[in-house]
Design a protein around this motif. Structure first.
Motif, PDB file in Angstrom:
ATOM      1  N   SER A  29       0.835  -1.215  -0.059  1.00 45.76           N
ATOM      2  CA  SER A  29       0.155   0.137   0.034  1.00 45.76           C
ATOM      3  C   SER A  29       0.805   1.136   0.012  1.00 45.76           C
ATOM      4  N   ILE A  30       1.888   1.436   0.695  1.00 44.23           N
ATOM      5  CA  ILE A  30       2.781   2.392   1.015  1.00 44.23           C
ATOM      6  C   ILE A  30       3.614   2.450  -0.416  1.00 44.23           C
ATOM      7  N   LYS A  31       4.265   1.556  -0.873  1.00 44.40           N
ATOM      8  CA  LYS A  31       4.664   1.604  -2.061  1.00 44.40           C
ATOM      9  C   LYS A  31       3.670   2.148  -3.194  1.00 44.40           C
ATOM     10  N   ARG A  32       2.650   1.625  -3.374  1.00 44.76           N
ATOM     11  CA  ARG A  32       1.830   2.003  -4.371  1.00 44.76           C
ATOM     12  C   ARG A  32       1.336   3.712  -4.339  1.00 44.76           C
ATOM     13  N   LYS A  33       1.121   4.131  -3.060  1.00 48.53           N
ATOM     14  CA  LYS A  33       1.004   5.557  -2.747  1.00 48.53           C
ATOM     15  C   LYS A  33       2.023   6.492  -3.148  1.00 48.53           C
ATOM     16  N   ASP A 215      13.486   6.903   3.276  1.00 43.40           N
ATOM     17  CA  ASP A 215      14.817   5.980   3.754  1.00 43.40           C
ATOM     18  C   ASP A 215      14.462   4.697   3.461  1.00 43.40           C
ATOM     19  N   TRP A 216      12.960   4.333   3.893  1.00 44.97           N
ATOM     20  CA  TRP A 216      12.430   2.894   3.720  1.00 44.97           C
ATOM     21  C   TRP A 216      12.386   2.525   2.032  1.00 44.97           C
ATOM     22  N   TYR A 217      11.736   3.453   1.553  1.00 50.46           N
ATOM     23  CA  TYR A 217      11.544   3.364   0.058  1.00 50.46           C
ATOM     24  C   TYR A 217      13.054   3.160  -0.628  1.00 50.46           C
ATOM     25  N   LEU A 220      14.263  -0.231  -0.186  1.00 52.80           N
ATOM     26  CA  LEU A 220      13.265  -1.276  -0.760  1.00 52.80           C
ATOM     27  C   LEU A 220      13.735  -1.391  -2.263  1.00 52.80           C
ATOM     28  N   THR A 221      13.870  -0.302  -2.835  1.00 51.82           N
ATOM     29  CA  THR A 221      13.893  -0.349  -4.415  1.00 51.82           C
ATOM     30  C   THR A 221      15.473  -0.333  -4.891  1.00 51.82           C
ATOM     31  N   THR A 222      16.445  -0.048  -4.261  1.00 54.79           N
ATOM     32  CA  THR A 222      17.799   0.043  -4.673  1.00 54.79           C
ATOM     33  C   THR A 222      18.384  -1.305  -4.553  1.00 54.79           C
ATOM     34  N   GLU A 223      18.998  -1.846  -5.791  1.00 51.80           N
ATOM     35  CA  GLU A 223      19.445  -3.329  -5.839  1.00 51.80           C
ATOM     36  C   GLU A 223      20.808  -3.305  -5.252  1.00 51.80           C
TER      37      GLU A 223
END
Length: 298
Positions: A29-33, A215-217, A220-223
């Motif tokens: 939900s957070i990622k979609r927002k 910081d969370w995002y 989460l998305t950095t490979e």
């Protein structure tokens, strides 16, 4: 299927060829927002480049004491003034903090190679005291790869003028990638990237990137992970990050107040949560995740 799996399962859709990650419902939900209102950073009016490469830091990056020594060796007032303008404060990756930086007392001898059609390269003969200093390192600077037209000059840098513009700076590698906003025309080394563009966009970018939500995002998305659990924030990765940088002026104002140390991190976090319309439960999740990670890093 066990009771545990039935109670804890989460449904994820893998309907594209993009990289994917398994997330809980609240994380989804957070990622979609975040992504629903964002566009890739590269599509905003910004330019990203890396800091200055000297090819041999021992010669070109000097202490305050060495700077003072070089200035004291100038033969007259005119040479001293020219030399003062040539030697510029420089930041390293470790000096970049959240919203600001520390004064490390280091300087760059900015014997740049000029920019074609705009201004000529620095002629070392106009700076005898600097030349005497660099001559001590001749054997090293003469054979380095990152040099300009002469061993005294730094390598070509077509975006040299960007260092004199309002800009964002961040260290490339770390457990926590810190972002700061600079209007003092500082130079940085190649452990730091810089971004120039619309001033309001830059300020909003700093607020988002330093927030607990991003910081969370980012993690989460950095490979690209590096030893020690940190991340390496490649330009190509950051350019693909979906961001919204046209929030209301009130958002810019609160971030700039944080840059000026007039409000706390919590004030910016609150503004970011509100901008992305996170629920109370989602906000609590991000704050808890941040506390867990901070304790792990400590």
């Amino acid at each position: 299927m066990s009771d545990f799996v039935q109670q804890q399962n989460s449904v994820c859709n893998f309907n594209s060829s993009d990289s994917w990650v398994i997330l809980s419902p609240i994380e989804q939900s957070i990622k979609r927002k975040i992504e629903a209102v964002g566009i890739p950073l590269k599509d905003w009016d910004i330019q990203i480049n890396y800091g200055i490469k000297t090819g041999f830091n021992d010669a070109f990056i000097i202490s305050t004491e060495k700077r003072n020594e070089i200035l004291s060796n100038c033969k007259d007032t005119d040479e001293r003034q020219r030399t003062e303008e040539l030697i510029r404060p420089i930041l390293r990756g470790r000096d970049i903090k959240r919203y600001g930086y520390v004064d490390n007392g280091l300087y760059l001898i900015n014997t740049h190679n000029g920019v074609r059609g705009k201004f000529p390269r620095v002629d070392i003969n106009d700076y005898p005291a600097v030349k005497a200093h660099l001559d001590q390192y001749w054997d090293k600077i003469a054979i380095r790869a990152d040099k300009g037209d002469t061993p005294y000059n730094l390598r070509n840098c077509a975006y040299l003028e960007d260092f004199s513009k309002p800009k964002v700076m961040w260290k490339i590698i770390g457990c926590n990638i810190n972002f700061c906003f600079d209007e003092r025309q500082l130079i940085c080394n190649n452990a730091v990237d810089i971004m120039v563009g619309d001033r309001n966009n830059l300020i909003q970018f700093v607020g988002l990137m330093n927030s607990k939500l991003f910081d969370w995002y980012l993690k989460l998305t950095t490979e690209a992970e590096v030893q020690g659990g940190g991340i390496q924030l490649y330009v190509t990765t950051l350019e693909k990050t979906l961001l919204k940088l046209d929030f209301q002026q009130a958002f810019t104002d609160i971030v700039y107040q944080r840059i000026e140390n007039q409000v706390t991190d919590e004030a910016v976090d609150k503004a970011v949560f509100e901008a992305y319309r996170l629920t109370t439960e989602e906000q609590a999740f991000i704050l808890q995740d941040w506390r867990v990670n901070r304790n792990r890093e400590d």
